[in-house]
Every structure is written in C-alpha cells, then in structure tokens.
Design an enzyme around this catalytic site. Structure first.
Site, PDB file in Angstrom:
ATOM      1  N   GLN A 138      32.106  44.022  43.196  1.00 25.59           N
ATOM      2  CA  GLN A 138      32.156  42.949  44.190  1.00 25.59           C
ATOM      3  C   GLN A 138      33.224  43.234  45.241  1.00 25.59           C
ATOM      4  OE1 GLN A 138      33.359  39.512  41.825  1.00 25.59           O
ATOM      5  NE2 GLN A 138      34.658  40.857  40.650  1.00 25.59           N
ATOM      6  N   TYR A 167      41.736  22.296  39.169  1.00 25.56           N
ATOM      7  CA  TYR A 167      40.594  23.015  38.593  1.00 25.56           C
ATOM      8  C   TYR A 167      40.943  23.499  37.191  1.00 25.56           C
ATOM      9  CZ  TYR A 167      37.040  26.628  37.890  1.00 25.56           C
ATOM     10  OH  TYR A 167      36.023  27.399  37.375  1.00 25.56           O
ATOM     11  N   ASP A 191      41.487  35.424  37.295  1.00 25.44           N
ATOM     12  CA  ASP A 191      42.660  35.071  38.105  1.00 25.44           C
ATOM     13  C   ASP A 191      43.875  34.752  37.248  1.00 25.44           C
ATOM     14  OD1 ASP A 191      42.546  32.054  37.468  1.00 25.44           O
ATOM     15  OD2 ASP A 191      40.572  32.433  38.331  1.00 25.44           O
ATOM     16  N   ASP A 247      32.473  43.699  28.504  1.00 27.16           N
ATOM     17  CA  ASP A 247      31.364  42.781  28.751  1.00 27.16           C
ATOM     18  C   ASP A 247      31.399  41.702  27.678  1.00 27.16           C
ATOM     19  OD1 ASP A 247      28.860  41.505  28.845  1.00 27.16           O
ATOM     20  OD2 ASP A 247      27.888  43.311  29.629  1.00 27.16           O
ATOM     21  N   CYS A 248      31.372  40.455  28.082  1.00 27.81           N
ATOM     22  CA  CYS A 248      31.566  39.368  27.115  1.00 27.81           C
ATOM     23  C   CYS A 248      30.387  39.200  26.156  1.00 27.81           C
ATOM     24  CB  CYS A 248      31.833  38.046  27.842  1.00 27.81           C
ATOM     25  SG  CYS A 248      30.404  37.354  28.660  1.00 27.81           S
ATOM     26  N   ASP A 268      34.590  30.276  32.191  1.00 30.25           N
ATOM     27  CA  ASP A 268      34.936  30.294  33.618  1.00 30.25           C
ATOM     28  C   ASP A 268      34.226  31.454  34.320  1.00 30.25           C
ATOM     29  OD1 ASP A 268      36.316  29.289  35.862  1.00 30.25           O
ATOM     30  OD2 ASP A 268      37.900  30.777  35.634  1.00 30.25           O
ATOM     31  N   GLU A 345      35.535  19.788  48.318  1.00 26.33           N
ATOM     32  CA  GLU A 345      34.387  19.041  47.798  1.00 26.33           C
ATOM     33  C   GLU A 345      34.700  18.655  46.352  1.00 26.33           C
ATOM     34  OE1 GLU A 345      30.860  21.537  47.781  1.00 26.33           O
ATOM     35  OE2 GLU A 345      32.073  23.326  47.492  1.00 26.33           O
TER      36      GLU A 345
END
Length: 359
Positions: A138, A167, A191, A247-248, A268, A345
């Site tokens: 990404q 959040y 993060d 990879d989960c 998440d 939002e």
C-alpha cells in the site's frame, strides 16, 4: 445562484458579458434550445471561467486561476463580487440563494482533500508531508494537521490521527473493561495505538498480529506517531506483549487448533465494507472468516471488539449485523457511536460476545 423563477438565459448572458470582458477575457458561447447556455471565458494568463445558465433558474460560475498570490485572489474576488451585484440588479430579489464556495487548490505539493467513508469531500488543514512511502502492500502517508496532529493515511484512507484517542478507547470497550491479567489478541492495529493503551492496563499478555501487517507502517508510526503509540513499537517484544509480522488467518487457525483462548479479541483490520453485495465482495468474505476464527479463540465469557463504519452507512451496517447470525456459534452484540475527531463523522463500534446457553 438559485432563482425563484425561470432564467432568461440570453438576458443573463448579456448582463454578465461586460464583467468578464473588462477583465480581458475572450468569450465562447454554446447554447442548446432547451438546456440553456455554457459560456467559457479565457484570459491570456491561463485563467478561465465557465458560466452555466440553466433555464429552470440555476446559474453557476466556476473560476480557475493558476495564480494563487494575493493579487490574483483579489482579482478573483473583485470579479465574483461584480457578478453577484449584477445578478442581484437583474433579478430584483428573485434570487433564492447565493452560495460562494472556497477555492479548491489542485496540484499542490500537499494534498489536503480526503473523502469521508460516506463519500463527502473534506478539506483538512494539512501543512506538512511527514512521511510518504510505497510498501509492497500500500501507499503510506503521514501528514501533519494543525488541528489533529499527524494523520496516518493508508492508500487514500484516513486511518488514525494523534487526536483520535476516542477511536482507540471505543475499540477497547470505552473504559468499561478490566484488562488486568487478561490475554488479549489484537488483529491489525499497526499504528500501535491499541497496544500502547492496553499495555498500560497491566494485561497478562497482548499479541498483535494482522493480515500482511506492513513493517513500513510500523516503522513510520514508531517515528512519526509517538503520541499515539509511545514506545511499544520500538521492539516487537515487551514484558507483556509481542508483535507478530505474519498473516493473521494462519495464526488464528493455528491458535484454534492449539486450543489457545483469549479474554479479548480486538479486530482493527478493516471497516465494515460499503458494498451491499456480501456474496460477491471478497472483503465481506474476509470479514466473515475473521469473525468465525476469532470466535473459535475467544473464551466463552470473552468479548470481541471491532469498528463498524460511518453512522450514515446504514445499509452496510445492517448487513454486517445480519452476518453475525451466520457464524458457527450464536452471538449477541451491542454497538455505540463515537465522534472520531479526524474522521469528521460519527463512527460505529461493535461489541460481540458468545450467546450464553442454558443447561
């Protein structure tokens, strides 16, 4: 300009022509018998304006200028002020609404425009590109906002800002849970915000793993998002946590086979997909698989936390709630709506738990 009556297209054109001509702009007129006029005005410096006159009573003026200096902005304001004055003179109080929108700055070094989940365009007060790299998975951007601090943006999607503790708290249960001595599994969370907050609460062990978790996200965040992640991403192992760069899905399958169980699973990874065709959307398939595998490693009295999506996406959220009835075990759920500052939002969060069956 939105009028209270039909527009005489020719009269509007003749009234506004002198204003553009005074600014040294040349004119090209296109007209359609039933659909009004489109007039373009071009200046030698590359600035141009489009005047669209609709017979039903809508008049639009779009102005683009290459010059963004003070003098250029003053010239634009003067032109638009004259257009507004002339229109008011022409229609004598028959203008229902005049709306002037701020300029959109195209092609700038700093991109300040990002869409909300429900498709609205938001202009952020971005003043610095802190980090901009492409990983194998990404594009990763960290931009600085005057209001929200550094913002993590992954492939054009606003993920989290330093302002967004709301959040993190919501996806952890909004302060209602006791994590002391508990086993916690975090799916995603690159993060580091969730991990950082949970470690403060003295859990027994926190394992963080994600689908193709991106090391470059971790590297960027541990350097530029320290108000969010603290120092937990500096090392992949700590006294009560570990971060797995794996990879989960295979990890979840392995844990299920081994019989490993968690008090809390926090997903998440991704928001609820906007698509309303779950049988055709691979993101929905991934979401259902993660749900099923998570339930298999969740203790009978454990809780599963996840984000939903924007509160306005009612169809997608309803569809997600329908998917919960299709898991391998019966579950119950609750949800809450939280204002996440940088999202601009309201965001929906879910708590899901296994339904307790009587003897």
């Amino acid at each position: 300009f939105s009028l209270n009556l039909a527009a005489d297209c020719n009269a509007v054109l003749k009234a506004l022509q002198p204003i553009f001509q005074e600014h040294g702009m040349t004119e090209t007129v296109h007209n359609w018998e039933d659909h009004g006029y489109l007039v373009t005005y071009i200046k030698k410096n590359g600035s141009f304006a489009n005047l669209r006159i609709h017979p039903h009573g809508l008049v639009l003026v779009d102005l683009q200028s290459y010059n963004d200096d003070l003098k250029g902005r003053e010239e634009i304001d003067q032109l638009l002020n004259k257009v507004e004055e002339r229109m008011k003179e022409l229609f004598h109080g028959n203008i229902k609404r005049v709306k002037r929108l701020p300029a959109i700055l195209r092609g700038g070094v700093i991109d300040r425009y990002w869409p909300t989940a429900d498709g609205r365009l938001v202009e952020y007060d971005i003043d610095e590109v802190v980090y901009d790299e492409d990983s194998p998975f990404q594009n990763i951007k960290i931009l600085h906002s005057k209001q929200f601090g550094n913002i993590l943006i992954l492939s054009g999607d606003v993920n989290l800002a330093e302002s967004d503790l709301a959040y993190t708290q919501a996806i952890m249960g909004s302060g209602k849970e006791d994590y002391t001595g508990k086993e916690v599994l975090i799916l995603g969370g690159g993060d580091g915000g969730i991990l950082y907050e949970i470690v403060k609460l003295k859990p027994k062990m926190v394992t963080m793993v994600a689908s193709n978790i991106d090391q470059m996200v971790i590297d960027g965040c541990k350097k530029h998002m320290r108000k969010t992640c603290g120092d937990v991403l500096d090392n992949l192992k700590g006294e009560c946590y570990q971060v797995l760069i794996e990879d989960c899905i295979p990890v979840l399958k392995r844990y299920a086979k081994e019989g490993r169980m968690f008090d809390y699973v926090i997903n998440d990874l991704t928001a609820v997909p906007i698509s309303t065709s779950p049988e055709e959307d691979s993101t929905w398939e991934f979401l259902r698989l993660i749900l099923d595998l998570s339930m298999k490693v969740l203790k009978q009295d454990g809780k599963y936390f996840t984000q939903g999506n924007c509160i306005n996406l009612t169809d997608a959220l309803t569809l997600y709630e329908e998917q919960l009835s299709r898991l391998y075990c019966p579950v119950e759920f609750s949800k809450e709506t939280v204002c996440v500052p940088s999202y601009m939002e309201l965001w929906v969060f879910y708590t899901i738990w296994k339904k307790q069956t009587g003897i």
